[in-house]
Design an enzyme around this catalytic site. Structure first.
Site, short mmCIF file in Angstrom:
data_model
loop_
_atom_site.label_atom_id
_atom_site.label_comp_id
_atom_site.label_asym_id
_atom_site.label_seq_id
_atom_site.Cartn_x
_atom_site.Cartn_y
_atom_site.Cartn_z
N HIS A 153 -38.60 27.24 -11.57
CA HIS A 153 -38.51 28.45 -12.39
C HIS A 153 -37.48 28.39 -13.50
O HIS A 153 -36.55 29.18 -13.57
CB HIS A 153 -38.29 29.67 -11.49
CG HIS A 153 -39.33 29.84 -10.43
ND1 HIS A 153 -39.25 30.81 -9.46
CD2 HIS A 153 -40.48 29.16 -10.18
CE1 HIS A 153 -40.29 30.73 -8.66
NE2 HIS A 153 -41.06 29.73 -9.08
N TYR A 268 -45.82 32.57 -0.23
CA TYR A 268 -46.71 31.42 -0.02
C TYR A 268 -47.10 31.27 1.44
O TYR A 268 -48.16 30.73 1.77
CB TYR A 268 -46.04 30.14 -0.55
CG TYR A 268 -45.86 30.14 -2.04
CD1 TYR A 268 -46.95 30.10 -2.90
CD2 TYR A 268 -44.59 30.18 -2.60
CE1 TYR A 268 -46.78 30.10 -4.27
CE2 TYR A 268 -44.40 30.19 -3.97
CZ TYR A 268 -45.50 30.15 -4.80
OH TYR A 268 -45.33 30.17 -6.17
#
Length: 373
Positions: A153, A268
């Protein structure tokens, strides 16, 4: 959390997106493609960004840490680039030209930089000039902090608005519960500067104690698309959600885009992040994807080269390996279409000065979409 609860939550998220701006959340594949994809620049690994020079040549960033000048079929490596922190999603990222490049020669880079007192790296913005195939007059305009050895990120796209302000995105660096909602910290933000790195006096947080004054909006996760709307001049972004909840946003001054307090995605692992998809004082995306397409790169089509495409929005998909074309009615997505299906991970897309669309695909290169006559 047991499996039945996880399934129920994911089903609710899927159901909620079916009522969103794209009612059926379906993406179609055209039976007859209006173009032929021609490999224009070959043998590239992760071409993260590219820009067209006035002479029609291209500058291409390879994530591993190279800038390639491509002209008339020949590749030349640009030297004297900054030190790159190449780890995970970090490396040499976007490249853009100043709107008045022909007058001042400034080009802009975003990259993961190791500069700082801590180990690891964080996103930096540099401007420089090009002379004899080397970067000169290098100036770091912004360096996010603190460094971290996490590999996710970094963001990071660059775009200029109609007034010449420089916007860039920085992801939350894997610190979702710390960075995005805190304006005293870098990460999970869209930033705005003058072209020389000065902070505009009308930035939203310049008078707030401890704030990072370059911040323009916050509550973002990992924006890897940033583009100027050709008619309104607004800055739009796309950003990665987790499992579901990739977003397209219209960036507003001082606005909070909600991550991770609100999201249409889940972890996730399948567990929920939050039970909230909206909250007062937080912006809603104009479009979101469930499941995630992993969006990267973004471009409006302004040319008349491809029948029916003008004013469409193009977004690359890393996860499903295609280029998505979205038709819009204002800010409402009315149609989704899948192009270059299965060609590879689409990292960047740009409209060239010739009006044609160029698409960077990992492990292959940059394709030119040649219209069929």
């Amino acid at each position: 959390m047991n499996k039945s609860v996880i399934f129920l939550y994911f089903f609710v998220v899927m159901l909620s997106t079916s009522c969103a701006q794209n009612p059926e959340n379906k993406v179609s594949t055209p039976q007859n493609s209006p173009f032929t994809a021609m490999l224009f620049v070959d043998e590239l690994q992760i071409p993260w960004g590219f820009a067209f020079l006035p002479d029609g040549s291209m500058l291409i960033t390879e994530k591993s840490g190279e800038i390639i000048h491509f002209y008339e079929g020949k590749k030349t490596i640009i030297t004297n680039i900054p030190e790159i922190y190449a780890r995970g999603q970090g490396g040499l990222l976007d490249i853009a030209l100043h709107p008045k490049y022909e007058e001042n020669g400034w080009l802009y880079l975003s990259y993961a930089s190791p500069d700082g007192n801590e180990k690891g790296g964080h996103t930096a913005i540099m401007r420089a000039k090009l002379k004899d195939n080397a970067l000169v007059d290098k100036q770091v305009l912004y360096k996010a902090s603190p460094n971290t050895t996490k590999g996710q990120h970094f963001g990071s796209r660059i775009v200029f608005d109609n007034d010449g302000y420089l916007y860039f995105s920085i992801g939350e660096r894997g610190e979702r519960d710390i960075n995005p909602q805190d304006i005293t910290r870098d990460g999970g933000k869209i930033y705005r500067l003058y072209d020389d790195g000065r902070v505009p006096k009308d930035n939203p947080f310049v008078n707030q104690s401890g704030a990072k004054t370059a911040i323009y909006s916050y509550g973002h996760r990992n924006p890897q698309g940033l583009v100027k709307h050709p008619d309104t001049g607004e800055i739009w972004d796309n950003e990665h959600g987790p499992r579901g909840g990739d977003e397209i946003n219209v960036i507003k001054k001082g606005a909070n885009y909600g991550w991770p307090v609100i999201t249409y995605g889940i972890n996730y692992s399948g567990t929920p992040i939050t039970d909230k998809t909206e909250m007062a004082g937080m912006e809603q995306p104009i479009h979101y994807w469930v499941p995630s397409i992993a969006p990267s790169g973004m471009e409006f089509v302004t040319s008349d080269v491809y029948p029916g495409w003008k004013n469409s929005l193009l977004v690359g998909s890393l996860a499903f390996q295609y280029l998505e074309r979205l038709e819009l009615d204002g800010t409402k997505v009315t149609l989704r279409e899948k192009l270059l299906d299965g060609e590879g991970r689409v990292r960047c897309v740009k409209q060239g000065p010739d009006g044609l669309i160029y698409v960077a695909v990992e492990g292959k290169g940059i394709y030119k979409l040649v219209p069929k006559n």
